[in-house]
Design a protein around this motif. Structure first.
Motif, PDB file in Angstrom:
ATOM      1  N   MET B   1      17.671 141.987  30.704  1.00 54.33           N
ATOM      2  CA  MET B   1      17.474 140.606  31.176  1.00 54.33           C
ATOM      3  C   MET B   1      18.809 139.882  31.313  1.00 54.33           C
ATOM      4  O   MET B   1      19.048 139.152  32.251  1.00 54.33           O
ATOM      5  CB  MET B   1      16.561 139.882  30.174  1.00 54.33           C
ATOM      6  N   PHE B   3      21.692 141.300  31.654  1.00 55.31           N
ATOM      7  CA  PHE B   3      22.626 142.048  32.466  1.00 55.31           C
ATOM      8  C   PHE B   3      22.933 141.377  33.813  1.00 55.31           C
ATOM      9  O   PHE B   3      24.108 141.185  34.145  1.00 55.31           O
ATOM     10  CB  PHE B   3      22.060 143.459  32.675  1.00 55.31           C
ATOM     11  N   PRO B   4      21.902 140.999  34.567  1.00 55.50           N
ATOM     12  CA  PRO B   4      22.165 140.334  35.858  1.00 55.50           C
ATOM     13  C   PRO B   4      22.959 139.046  35.719  1.00 55.50           C
ATOM     14  O   PRO B   4      23.848 138.766  36.520  1.00 55.50           O
ATOM     15  CB  PRO B   4      20.772 140.060  36.410  1.00 55.50           C
ATOM     16  N   ILE B   5      22.657 138.242  34.674  1.00 53.73           N
ATOM     17  CA  ILE B   5      23.370 136.969  34.482  1.00 53.73           C
ATOM     18  C   ILE B   5      24.844 137.234  34.204  1.00 53.73           C
ATOM     19  O   ILE B   5      25.736 136.553  34.747  1.00 53.73           O
ATOM     20  CB  ILE B   5      22.723 136.164  33.336  1.00 53.73           C
ATOM     21  N   PHE B   7      26.497 139.775  35.221  1.00 56.22           N
ATOM     22  CA  PHE B   7      27.118 140.190  36.481  1.00 56.22           C
ATOM     23  C   PHE B   7      27.379 138.991  37.391  1.00 56.22           C
ATOM     24  O   PHE B   7      28.379 138.962  38.113  1.00 56.22           O
ATOM     25  CB  PHE B   7      26.235 141.222  37.191  1.00 56.22           C
ATOM     26  N   LEU B   8      26.442 138.030  37.373  1.00 59.98           N
ATOM     27  CA  LEU B   8      26.626 136.810  38.175  1.00 59.98           C
ATOM     28  C   LEU B   8      27.923 136.112  37.765  1.00 59.98           C
ATOM     29  O   LEU B   8      28.747 135.720  38.596  1.00 59.98           O
ATOM     30  CB  LEU B   8      25.428 135.887  37.971  1.00 59.98           C
ATOM     31  N   LEU B  41      16.986 135.271  44.807  1.00 61.80           N
ATOM     32  CA  LEU B  41      17.126 135.518  43.362  1.00 61.80           C
ATOM     33  C   LEU B  41      16.017 134.842  42.573  1.00 61.80           C
ATOM     34  O   LEU B  41      15.361 135.459  41.723  1.00 61.80           O
ATOM     35  CB  LEU B  41      18.468 134.984  42.879  1.00 61.80           C
TER      36      LEU B  41
END
Lengths: 242, 120
Positions: B1, B3-5, B7-8, B41
């Motif tokens: 969960m 991980f994407p943030i 990366f952002l 998104l």
């Protein structure tokens, strides 16, 4: 199963990375626009000099005011009153509420009559625009005090046409001939400038002749009314500086 | 969960550090593309919360929306119609809708969890 889920997370993360990159590039380009300074070296130098002069001027003003403040603090009550009175007198002279004498020029405006048998010639008249033009010229060439007839010009003096007459300080000017007394720091220079100015031609078009006399002692009359300060605010003071 | 943030944030920092800029006349396209990407998104987030998330729909939606938005802006410039306003309007409305639904879903989840903990 778990492998597939991780796969998905990786893809979503990559998309997030892309979005982040896009956002920051957009932010960068918008920032760049505002910060663009395309002045060349000379312009920057000029503005630097300008700012330095401004700074020096401000320092000088601060010094003067501090000296004045020190004077007030050090003096006794009677002396304080006296120096206040002196300040008031000084300000009155500056504002043009007192008579003033000094070297200057006297401009005499006289009607010119052209012989014309066919038409009956009307009496030449002044108009406010022409007078304003002359006053602007005088101020431009370094005049310090100006009186049109008995009307002293202050920073508040209007010159306008009312019912075909020219009003200065809300009083009508008398008919021609009329004299304008002008004081200047360098009255010879002012005289020379006026002799070369186009203003003579403009007045000639209205059939008014300008005679300019240079004199060592010229008297300008005081401002005849009291100055109305209603609705006048201090423009220089920003909020919170009081 | 998270991980994407992460990366952002990494993407934003990367963009700021590299100091890449685009010419003024193209910033319109990029702004719309950013809006479309954000919309996708949040759409994906909402789908995840509703348990209807599909990998393919998300990925295709992202690229399709971004290119469609840029194309719309391009067409608008060519025709002299402010078509990018249509894209901004559509994506803006969807963004708000998605956010509202995400908020509601999260609140529901929270309420459910509290209910569970009080019954025990």
């Amino acid at each position: 199963m778990k492998n597939k889920k991780w796969n998905e997370i990786w893809v979503v993360s990559a998309v997030c990375l892309l979005v982040g990159l896009m956002i920051s590039i957009l932010y960068n380009s918008n920032q760049q626009e505002q910060a663009a300074d395309n002045r060349d070296l000379w312009e920057i130098r000029m503005s630097l000099i300008e700012e330095q002069q401004k700074q020096q001027q401000l320092y000088k003003e601060i010094e003067e005011n501090e000296r004045l403040l020190l004077q007030y603090v050090e003096q006794s009550e009677q002396e304080q009153i006296n120096s206040l009175k002196e300040s008031i007198e000084l300000l009155e002279i500056k504002a043009g509420l007192t008579e003033k004498k000094g070297p200057g020029i006297i401009i005499t405006l006289e009607p010119v009559f052209v012989d014309n048998e066919e038409e009956s010639v009307s009496y030449p008249e002044l108009n406010a625009e022409l007078l304003q033009y002359l006053i602007n010229d005088l101020n431009n060439y370094g005049a310090t005090d100006i009186a049109i007839g008995e009307q002293r010009l202050t920073n508040f003096s209007p010159i306008r046409n009312v019912n075909g007459r020219v009003y200065v300080n809300n009083d009508p000017l008398p008919d021609l001939p009329l004299s304008i007394n002008v004081l200047a720091l360098d009255h010879e220079k002012l005289h020379n400038h006026l002799m070369l100015s186009e203003i003579n031609t403009y007045f000639a078009l209205e059939r008014v002749s300008l005679t300019i006399d240079i004199q060592n002692e010229v008297t300008v009359a005081p401002y005849p009314h009291s100055i109305q300060m209603d609705g006048v605010d201090l423009a220089d003071i920003k909020d919170g500086e009081q | 969960m998270w991980f994407p943030i992460l990366f952002l944030i990494v993407g934003v920092i990367l963009g700021l550090l590299t100091n890449i800029t685009i010419p003024d006349q193209y910033s319109n396209y990029l702004s719309i593309a950013v809006l479309a990407a954000l919309d996708t998104l949040f759409g994906g987030l909402r789908a995840q919360l509703e348990n209807t998330y599909s990998h393919r729909i998300f990925l295709s939606g992202f690229f399709f929306n971004v290119s469609l938005a840029a194309f719309l802006a391009f067409l608008g410039v060519q025709l002299g119609i402010d078509l990018y306003l249509a894209a901004i309007f559509a994506f803006g409305v969807r963004l708000f809708q998605n956010l509202a639904i995400i908020r509601r879903l999260l609140l529901d989840k929270y309420a459910n969890r509290r209910k569970k903990s009080t019954t025990f």
